[in-house]
Scaffold this active site. Structure first.
Site, short mmCIF file in Angstrom:
data_model
loop_
_atom_site.label_atom_id
_atom_site.label_comp_id
_atom_site.label_asym_id
_atom_site.label_seq_id
_atom_site.Cartn_x
_atom_site.Cartn_y
_atom_site.Cartn_z
N GLU A 78 0.88 -1.17 0.00
CA GLU A 78 0.00 0.00 0.00
C GLU A 78 0.92 1.22 0.00
O GLU A 78 1.67 1.43 0.95
CB GLU A 78 -0.90 -0.01 1.24
CG GLU A 78 -1.84 1.18 1.32
CD GLU A 78 -2.40 1.39 2.69
OE1 GLU A 78 -2.45 2.56 3.13
OE2 GLU A 78 -2.77 0.40 3.34
N CYS A 118 -3.85 7.15 5.74
CA CYS A 118 -3.69 6.83 4.32
C CYS A 118 -4.96 7.10 3.54
O CYS A 118 -4.93 7.17 2.30
CB CYS A 118 -3.26 5.38 4.15
SG CYS A 118 -4.30 4.20 5.03
#
Length: 506
Positions: free
Chosen positions: A245, A282
């Protein structure tokens, strides 16, 4: 040459707190991986695995006071935020224990021999087996939920894969403490402690991804760091899966009708989401497409008031602070960009939240304004004012992959713009929200935390119970006597597993 020390640093002052460890040498990484590899067979027992995960959750909860104290000292995230994160982390471990108990993740399929088919079918029995040692690269912004005891570790252990964690340098003391909790939990159920091993150091991370006994890797972090590790994983003599990620802008689109209906509430909600955790999630909304004109003005006034009321705070480390200050300065100096609330330094060690505005048409054609289409880590967002739906979709067409995409539509009646905008957002992200905010990711079976590159390097999720699938591979036995089959594939289903037999659930 002496090994480099690993220091715990206070982000509120920039001062070292204590030496926690030393950086692992190549030889020490090799020993760590080999000792984890040797723990595969004991970890194969599903009942023991489930007990281990539940025990780890319990010990983590029992150690909450010390873990939260250490994590706050190293991250400045605050006890309230970290208390919630610890609870989430323990819940993840318990959720994966339930997955292990149920056994559906093994995905058992049995097709009996059928000579009447053309061509004839042999007896085929398929299930999934663990890949082997998994390398986990801990995240900076979630010292618990995406680090040593986090989702990558929990899902890999649930799959039956031992784990070697490369600690993040921003919270080495927290990492050591959490690793000791997991290792104690392993010992309590009779597993080798080395089902989880911790290493420190930049070079150790490189040696780890290159080690021939590492079978897969999970990463949460920057595009630059993740892409470098991804390339190393692909360049190995035997390439391995790398589930990374990396970065996400998480666009939000507000329709004209939604802004007219509740622009003030949307502005306040946006402020809460983009400043949550000081903008270090995030899933922070980093680009907002809002209508030009009076309806959009009301949204901006509300956003201005709410962001102006937030307090300055310390980012996770001073390197991130420097990058944030440089990033907002570069963006604010672009032609046509305005700062209703100026983001930047809040003090010698802190930053203040703010946001920028820009006419959306400047983002549709490329050029220097492309910097506004890149993630800026910290408490800032960009509001692009669009004059038409066509202008909004033109901006969306230029975006890279994202973890999330959000659409705010009218709730008191039909919204004519909603179908086209939702259609434009769906290809951009792994999770699409309507009338919500992307910060906060539920650990649920239907969750997907990932998205097109650079949001992630694979199509798998890193949150939710299906994350276990990343660490498994299918294996089929053909025409094999039952005495040689693993018990999961025996005809009588002695383990009571969910499975499909001749195409039907059994």
């Amino acid at each position: 040459m002496a090994a480099a020390p690993v220091w715990s640093v206070d982000p509120r002052t920039g001062n070292p707190r204590e030496q926690v460890a030393v950086e692992a040498t190549a030889e020490e990484v090799d020993r760590a991986v080999r000792s984890a590899h040797a723990a595969r067979d004991p970890l194969a027992d599903r009942a023991v695995r489930a007990a281990f995960l539940r025990g780890a959750a319990g010990l983590l909860a029992d150690s909450a006071e010390h873990v939260i104290e250490a994590a706050d000292a190293e991250t400045a995230l605050g006890p309230a935020r970290l208390t919630g994160e610890l609870a989430r982390t323990a819940a993840q471990l318990r959720a994966f224990a339930d997955v292990v108990d149920e056994g559906a993740f093994l995905d058992v399929h049995i097709d009996h021999e059928d000579p009447t088919r053309t061509p004839p079918w042999p007896d085929l029995r398929r299930y999934k087996v663990p890949l082997g040692v998994v390398a986990v690269y801990a995240a900076s912004n979630f010292p618990l939920a995406f680090s040593v005891p986090g989702g990558d570790t929990a899902s890999a252990l649930a799959a039956g894969c031992p784990v070697v964690v490369k600690a993040h340098p921003d919270h080495p003391a927290t990492s050591e403490l959490c690793a000791s909790v997991l290792r104690r939990a392993a010992a309590r159920v009779g597993l080798p402690e080395d089902v989880l091993v911790l290493v420190h150091g930049f070079e150790a991370g490189i040696e780890l991804i290159k080690h021939p006994l590492v079978a897969a890797a999970g990463f949460t972090g920057s595009v630059r760091g993740g892409r470098a590790l991804y390339d190393l994983a692909a360049a190995r003599p035997a390439p391995i899966p790398f589930h990374g990620e990396l970065g996400s802008l998480n666009p939000v689109v507000v329709t004209e009708a939604a802004a007219a209906e509740r622009g003030e509430r949307i502005g306040a909600g946006l402020a809460g989401s983009m400043t949550m955790g000081l903008g270090q999630f995030c899933t922070k909304p980093g680009l907002v497409l809002a209508p030009a004109g009076e309806t959009g003005d009301r949204l901006l006034e509300s956003l201005t008031d709410a962001v102006s009321d937030t307090e300055a705070g310390a980012l996770l480390d001073h390197r991130m602070r420097d990058a944030f200050l440089a990033g907002v300065r570069e963006r604010a100096e672009l032609p046509g960009v305005r700062a209703p609330v100026t983001p930047g330094a809040g003090g010698d060690h802190t930053v203040a939240a703010g946001f920028l505005t820009v006419p959306a048409h400047l983002l549709a054609d490329g050029g220097p304004h492309d910097a506004l289409l890149e993630e800026c880590f910290g408490p800032v967002t960009v509001v692009a004012r669009y004059a038409s739906g066509t202008e909004a979709t033109a901006v969306l067409s230029r975006l890279p992959g994202n973890l999330t995409a959000t659409l705010h539509i009218a709730t008191d009646g039909p919204d004519a713009d909603a179908p086209a905008l939702l259609s434009a957002l769906a290809p951009l992200a792994g999770r699409v929200l309507v009338n919500g905010w992307p910060t906060g990711v539920a650990v649920a079976p239907a969750q997907h935390h990932g998205g097109p590159y650079p949001a992630s390097t694979s199509t798998s999720t890193s949150v939710g119970t299906t994350a276990v699938e990343r660490w498994l591979r299918p294996l089929t036995y053909q025409s094999t006597p039952e005495a040689l089959l693993p018990p999961e594939l025996h005809e009588g289903n002695p383990l009571g597993l969910p499975r499909r037999v001749d195409g039907r659930r059994a």
